[in-house]
Design a protein around this motif. Structure first.
Motif, mmCIF file in Angstrom:
data_model
loop_
_atom_site.group_PDB
_atom_site.id
_atom_site.type_symbol
_atom_site.label_atom_id
_atom_site.label_comp_id
_atom_site.label_asym_id
_atom_site.label_seq_id
_atom_site.Cartn_x
_atom_site.Cartn_y
_atom_site.Cartn_z
ATOM 1 N N GLN A 36 -84.696 -31.564 -54.265
ATOM 2 C CA GLN A 36 -84.906 -32.048 -53.152
ATOM 3 C C GLN A 36 -86.166 -33.192 -53.207
ATOM 4 O O GLN A 36 -85.925 -34.091 -52.181
ATOM 5 N N PHE A 37 -86.995 -33.191 -53.531
ATOM 6 C CA PHE A 37 -87.788 -34.791 -53.834
ATOM 7 C C PHE A 37 -87.452 -36.418 -54.170
ATOM 8 O O PHE A 37 -86.834 -36.846 -53.685
ATOM 9 N N LEU A 38 -86.723 -36.112 -55.465
ATOM 10 C CA LEU A 38 -86.569 -36.866 -56.051
ATOM 11 C C LEU A 38 -85.234 -37.576 -55.887
ATOM 12 O O LEU A 38 -84.977 -38.500 -55.494
ATOM 13 N N ASP A 39 -84.124 -36.585 -55.089
ATOM 14 C CA ASP A 39 -82.648 -37.043 -56.236
ATOM 15 C C ASP A 39 -82.495 -36.990 -54.164
ATOM 16 O O ASP A 39 -81.307 -37.390 -53.639
ATOM 17 N N GLU A 40 -82.549 -36.012 -53.550
ATOM 18 C CA GLU A 40 -82.323 -35.535 -52.278
ATOM 19 C C GLU A 40 -82.756 -35.957 -51.148
ATOM 20 O O GLU A 40 -82.527 -36.763 -49.616
ATOM 21 N N LYS A 41 -84.818 -36.659 -51.063
ATOM 22 C CA LYS A 41 -85.565 -36.644 -50.253
ATOM 23 C C LYS A 41 -85.625 -36.120 -49.782
ATOM 24 O O LYS A 41 -85.534 -36.586 -48.132
ATOM 25 N N SER A 42 -85.665 -34.750 -49.249
ATOM 26 C CA SER A 42 -85.517 -34.144 -48.641
ATOM 27 C C SER A 42 -86.508 -33.331 -47.774
ATOM 28 O O SER A 42 -86.897 -32.882 -46.862
ATOM 29 N N TYR A 43 -88.035 -33.284 -48.576
ATOM 30 C CA TYR A 43 -88.859 -32.458 -48.612
ATOM 31 C C TYR A 43 -90.181 -33.422 -49.239
ATOM 32 O O TYR A 43 -89.935 -34.443 -51.030
ATOM 33 N N LYS A 44 -91.330 -33.038 -48.934
ATOM 34 C CA LYS A 44 -92.391 -34.089 -49.920
ATOM 35 C C LYS A 44 -93.376 -32.949 -50.067
ATOM 36 O O LYS A 44 -93.464 -32.441 -49.219
ATOM 37 N N PRO A 45 -93.805 -32.779 -51.453
ATOM 38 C CA PRO A 45 -94.340 -31.288 -51.436
ATOM 39 C C PRO A 45 -95.753 -31.891 -50.954
ATOM 40 O O PRO A 45 -96.599 -30.434 -50.249
ATOM 41 N N VAL A 46 -96.580 -32.666 -50.274
ATOM 42 C CA VAL A 46 -97.732 -32.638 -50.004
ATOM 43 C C VAL A 46 -97.449 -32.148 -47.940
ATOM 44 O O VAL A 46 -98.550 -31.200 -47.708
ATOM 45 N N GLU A 47 -96.450 -31.994 -48.036
ATOM 46 C CA GLU A 47 -96.078 -31.854 -46.687
ATOM 47 C C GLU A 47 -95.394 -30.361 -45.963
ATOM 48 O O GLU A 47 -95.134 -29.488 -45.123
ATOM 49 N N GLY A 48 -95.216 -29.408 -47.507
ATOM 50 C CA GLY A 48 -94.765 -27.911 -47.386
ATOM 51 C C GLY A 48 -93.934 -27.504 -48.251
ATOM 52 O O GLY A 48 -94.470 -28.423 -49.066
ATOM 53 N N ALA A 49 -93.739 -26.726 -48.318
ATOM 54 C CA ALA A 49 -92.404 -25.932 -49.490
ATOM 55 C C ALA A 49 -91.039 -26.546 -49.253
ATOM 56 O O ALA A 49 -90.516 -27.092 -48.391
ATOM 57 N N PHE A 50 -90.517 -26.141 -50.266
ATOM 58 C CA PHE A 50 -89.050 -26.795 -50.356
ATOM 59 C C PHE A 50 -88.596 -26.563 -50.165
ATOM 60 O O PHE A 50 -88.620 -24.528 -49.768
ATOM 61 N N LYS A 51 -87.075 -25.962 -50.126
ATOM 62 C CA LYS A 51 -86.124 -25.109 -49.386
ATOM 63 C C LYS A 51 -85.701 -24.036 -50.373
ATOM 64 O O LYS A 51 -85.414 -25.307 -51.545
#
Ligand code: ACO
Length: 280
Positions: free
Chosen positions: A258-273
């Motif tokens: 989700q961070f590297l490929d989908e760029k859908s979240y940033k760990p410093v901002e919260g949890a991944f789906k």
């Protein structure tokens, strides 16, 4: 869902993933009787395996957390009954410490009103604590001519800086929620009318994480405290490997994707789906 309806001295409510385990002797300010201990021990054991419970909140009905051990039912009435006394103590220590300390799910103590004496065990046994600013905390044991027994003195000594632990245990002076936050006994003190909302907010944050990773994280934070550096490196490395095995969320790869490929979240901002939420 398990049936929690038979309890008399406690009450269990489950809503939106949160299991509310409530001491329920409001007329006695939720002082803890042998019956209450037996019921809490039973309820916490069941809730640990109840899929409807993803976060546990320990609290008290009627506006008080707990006035500590019931001086009549737990102490005086058991004085000449060694078997009953031992049984009550075992159950009291089981839920307030043994179960909470290693609980598989995140735990929050929600404190309103009085939190006295023996109630410090479940307060500190929980992973997190939130209190009303006007809550009243007191290690009153010294005023009864007894020690902060069971594990209270140990729990307080481990949780607080030495000067704070010594002062409040020795003087027996009460203090409010703001002071409890200042000395690190609780995470947050908030106005009374916001205690429940703040607890639900924290529970929501905890429930958004991978349960397996969160469980390992809290175990790690607790366990490294009594390890030296070499032991900690080794334990954390093995614990890290263990959480990659059989994690239904496949947390590491899910997060990376989700961070590297989908760029859908940033760990410093919260949890991944969570991985399980993405599965059909
Ligand atoms: N054990 C037994 N009964 C208790 C306890 C207790 N720990 N705490 C309160 N009660 C009872 C009172 O005796 C009273 O009973 P009654 O209605 O039959 O007379 C009832 O609960 C209400 O208590 P009040 O004192 O009237 O309520 P108030 O709101 O004025 O005060 C307070 C509350 C400050 C908590 C007070 O009850 C108190 O000081 N209790 C003792 C607290 C304590 O020191 N606990 C530590 C015990 S030692 C240990 O836990 C190891």
């Amino acid at each position: 869902m398990a049936d929690y309806s038979a309890y008399k001295s406690i009450k269990v409510e489950i809503r939106d993933g949160i299991g509310w385990a409530m001491l329920n002797r409001p007329e006695k300010r939720n002082a803890m009787s042998p019956e209450l201990h037996a019921e809490m021990d039973d309820a916490l054991a069941r809730m640990e395996f109840d899929d409807d419970v993803r976060c546990l909140v320990v609290c008290g009905a009627g506006g008080n957390f707990s006035a500590g051990q019931d001086l009549k039912k737990f102490f005086r009435e058991l004085e000449n009954k060694p078997f009953e006394q031992r049984k009550a103590r075992d159950l009291a220590n089981s839920w307030r410490w043994g179960r909470l300390w290693g609980y598989d799910k995140p735990t929050i103590a929600m404190v309103e009103g009085f939190c006295v004496g023996g109630a410090f065990m479940q307060l500190i046994g929980c992973d997190f604590a939130i209190a009303a600013e006007d809550a009243t905390f007191s290690l009153s044991e010294v005023n009864w001519g007894i020690l902060p027994g069971a594990l209270v003195a140990k729990a307080v000594a481990d949780a607080l800086l030495p000067r704070h632990a010594m002062y409040y245990a020795s003087v027996g002076e009460s203090f409010d929620g703001k002071e409890a936050e200042r000395i690190g006994l609780i995470n947050f003190a908030v106005p009374k009318d916001q205690v429940r909302a703040k607890t639900i907010e924290l529970a929501g944050k905890l429930m958004s994480k991978s349960p397996k990773v969160l469980r390992a994280t809290k175990q790690a934070v607790r366990n490294v405290k009594t390890m030296d550096v070499v032991q900690s490196y080794d334990y954390l490395a093995e614990k890290g490997k263990a959480i990659k095995v059989g994690d239904p969320e496949d947390s590491y790869n899910t997060g990376l994707r989700q961070f590297l490929d989908e760029k859908s979240y940033k760990p410093v901002e919260g949890a991944f789906k969570l991985g399980t939420m993405l599965k059909p």
